[in-house]
Design a protein around this motif. Structure first.
Motif, PDB file in Angstrom:
ATOM      1  N   ARG A   1     -15.670   4.253   2.883  1.00  0.00           N
ATOM      2  CA  ARG A   1     -14.919   4.501   4.135  1.00  0.00           C
ATOM      3  C   ARG A   1     -14.618   5.984   4.363  1.00  0.00           C
ATOM      4  NH1 ARG A   1     -11.386  -0.020   2.599  1.00  0.00           N
ATOM      5  NH2 ARG A   1      -9.645   1.422   2.341  1.00  0.00           N
ATOM      6  N   LEU A   2     -15.110   6.853   3.450  1.00  0.00           N
ATOM      7  CA  LEU A   2     -14.756   8.275   3.558  1.00  0.00           C
ATOM      8  C   LEU A   2     -15.406   8.930   4.762  1.00  0.00           C
ATOM      9  CD1 LEU A   2     -15.125   9.454  -0.142  1.00  0.00           C
ATOM     10  CD2 LEU A   2     -13.010   9.343   1.206  1.00  0.00           C
TER      11      LEU A   2
ATOM     12  N   THR B   1       0.845  -1.198   0.000  1.00  0.00           N
ATOM     13  CA  THR B   1       0.000   0.000   0.000  1.00  0.00           C
ATOM     14  C   THR B   1       0.883   1.251   0.000  1.00  0.00           C
ATOM     15  OG1 THR B   1       0.034   0.098   2.397  1.00  0.00           O
ATOM     16  CG2 THR B   1      -1.796  -1.131   1.393  1.00  0.00           C
TER      17      THR B   1
ATOM     18  N   LEU C   1     -13.392   2.380  -1.317  1.00  0.00           N
ATOM     19  CA  LEU C   1     -12.801   3.548  -0.643  1.00  0.00           C
ATOM     20  C   LEU C   1     -13.876   4.581  -0.322  1.00  0.00           C
ATOM     21  CD1 LEU C   1      -9.544   4.229  -2.763  1.00  0.00           C
ATOM     22  CD2 LEU C   1      -9.770   2.941  -0.629  1.00  0.00           C
TER      23      LEU C   1
ATOM     24  N   ASP D   1       0.811   3.479   2.225  1.00  0.00           N
ATOM     25  CA  ASP D   1       1.294   3.644   3.594  1.00  0.00           C
ATOM     26  C   ASP D   1       2.583   2.835   3.801  1.00  0.00           C
ATOM     27  OD1 ASP D   1       0.948   4.425   6.400  1.00  0.00           O
ATOM     28  OD2 ASP D   1       0.642   2.270   6.692  1.00  0.00           O
TER      29      ASP D   1
ATOM     30  N   ALA E   1      -7.446  13.499   1.693  1.00  0.00           N
ATOM     31  CA  ALA E   1      -7.041  12.159   2.134  1.00  0.00           C
ATOM     32  C   ALA E   1      -8.149  11.155   1.850  1.00  0.00           C
ATOM     33  CB  ALA E   1      -6.725  12.185   3.624  1.00  0.00           C
ATOM     34  N   GLY E   2      -7.787   9.989   1.405  1.00  0.00           N
ATOM     35  CA  GLY E   2      -8.764   8.917   1.162  1.00  0.00           C
ATOM     36  C   GLY E   2      -9.436   8.990  -0.184  1.00  0.00           C
TER      37      GLY E   2
ATOM     38  N   SER F   1      -3.425  10.199  -5.543  1.00  0.00           N
ATOM     39  CA  SER F   1      -4.378   9.203  -5.080  1.00  0.00           C
ATOM     40  C   SER F   1      -3.634   8.406  -4.003  1.00  0.00           C
ATOM     41  CB  SER F   1      -4.739   8.257  -6.220  1.00  0.00           C
ATOM     42  OG  SER F   1      -5.368   8.962  -7.262  1.00  0.00           O
ATOM     43  N   PHE F   2      -4.295   8.125  -2.909  1.00  0.00           N
ATOM     44  CA  PHE F   2      -3.726   7.394  -1.748  1.00  0.00           C
ATOM     45  C   PHE F   2      -2.717   8.209  -0.963  1.00  0.00           C
ATOM     46  CE2 PHE F   2      -4.330   4.314  -5.240  1.00  0.00           C
ATOM     47  CZ  PHE F   2      -5.523   3.789  -4.786  1.00  0.00           C
TER      48      PHE F   2
ATOM     49  N   THR G   1     -13.815   8.651  -7.107  1.00  0.00           N
ATOM     50  CA  THR G   1     -13.678   7.603  -6.081  1.00  0.00           C
ATOM     51  C   THR G   1     -14.942   6.747  -6.033  1.00  0.00           C
ATOM     52  OG1 THR G   1     -12.262   9.125  -4.852  1.00  0.00           O
ATOM     53  CG2 THR G   1     -13.037   7.186  -3.667  1.00  0.00           C
TER      54      THR G   1
END
Ligand code: ADE
Length: 299
Positions: free
Chosen positions: A273-274, A130, A270, A132, A220-221, A209-210, A263
């Motif tokens: 989950r925003l 990912t 995704l 991250d 973010a997201g 993105s990401f 998105t």
């Protein structure tokens, strides 16, 4: 950052000399070394594989060349517990004091105090890679990539390496490649572009993105929305007028709307989950066929 790659196809990594990463390597900011696994074989045929114990299709990479390669490249065991750094490098814990007996002369030299090292083994059965993870790898001093081919590397190699350094088996996606080399190129590109000074514009990684998002994570997201450059009109297609308006707040809102739509369309997982969402976000998402419940809204 130091990066070692072990492979049976060293020529695969020619692209590391290109583009922004090639320039960073030219400046000495990244030090790449590509090692041919076959140089650690001891038979005339330079054999790296054998049939699997227990039967089954395909071939497995033999442990001996891998063991010798990792002995030559990894530092000896003296590393803290298996934790990826999530803080800037100046806050990383130092390595523990040297409590090992004197090393035999054929051991690689000790890493300088405070240097972190990690072995990364690309495999379709690994943990998903990912953004991250790329960010955390970019804070490691020394990354070693072990490219498997065929059905993979004899499991004892990874087991033994884990006793010496932190090891991650990592997948770049839910599909099977013929070997780890393309996965390593993908990971290196995403890690190295995050190193200080590699991207031309220091802020451009935050808007990806990401990415983490700028301005207190405003984007973010979200996936990045469409972008435009000159000319204003091209084949009768106009740049959205708001982008020419000079109204920074309106431009930011337009960009967020476009990112929300993209998105919702491309990554509903995704979009679900925003948070937090304001009332305009909820309107855009529901127009995109993605209804938002009151619980998801910012209060
Ligand atoms: N090797 C083969 N397939 C792979 C994948 N999807 N990710 C990482 N390494 C691989």
């Amino acid at each position: 950052m130091r990066v070692d790659i072990i492979t049976i196809f060293p020529g695969y990594f020619g692209p590391l000399g290109m583009s922004l990463i090639g320039k960073a390597a030219g400046r000495g900011d990244i030090e790449f070394t590509v090692h041919d696994l076959r140089s650690w074989t001891r038979d005339v045929h330079h054999t790296v594989d054998d049939t699997p114990y227990g039967g089954g299709p395909g071939m497995v990479m033999k442990p001996e060349p891998w063991g010798d390669a990792l002995d030559a490249i990894l530092p000896p065991a003296r590393h803290p517990p298996d934790q990826l750094p999530d803080q800037p490098p100046d806050q990383l814990p130092d390595q523990p004091p040297d409590q090992l007996p004197d090393q035999p002369p054929d051991q690689p030299p000790d890493p300088p105090a405070g240097q972190s090292v990690r072995l990364v083994v690309p495999a379709p059965s690994g943990k998903p890679f990912t953004q991250d993870m790329a960010a955390r790898y970019s804070r490691v001093d020394h990354l070693v990539f072990a490219c498997g081919r065929y059905e993979g590397i004899d499991a004892r190699v990874i087991e033994e390496a884990r006793a010496r350094v932190p090891v991650d088996e990592v997948s770049i996606g839910d599909y099977v490649l013929a070997g780890g080399e393309p996965a390593v190129l993908v990971m290196i590109e995403s890690i190295c572009r995050l190193l200080p000074g590699v991207l031309g514009n220091a802020e451009s990684a935050a808007d990806d993105s990401f990415g983490a998002g700028r301005d207190g994570a405003a984007m973010a997201g979200l996936l990045e929305g469409p972008v435009y450059t000159r000319p204003r009109s091209w084949r009768s297609r106009e740049v959205p007028p708001v982008l020419l308006s000079g109204d920074h707040a309106a431009i930011a809102r337009w960009r967020r709307d476009a990112a929300l739509r993209r998105t919702a369309e491309n990554r509903p997982d995704l979009a679900a989950r925003l948070e937090p969402l304001d009332s305009r976000d909820a309107e855009v998402l529901s127009e995109a066929g993605f209804p938002v419940s009151g619980d998801d809204m910012a209060h």
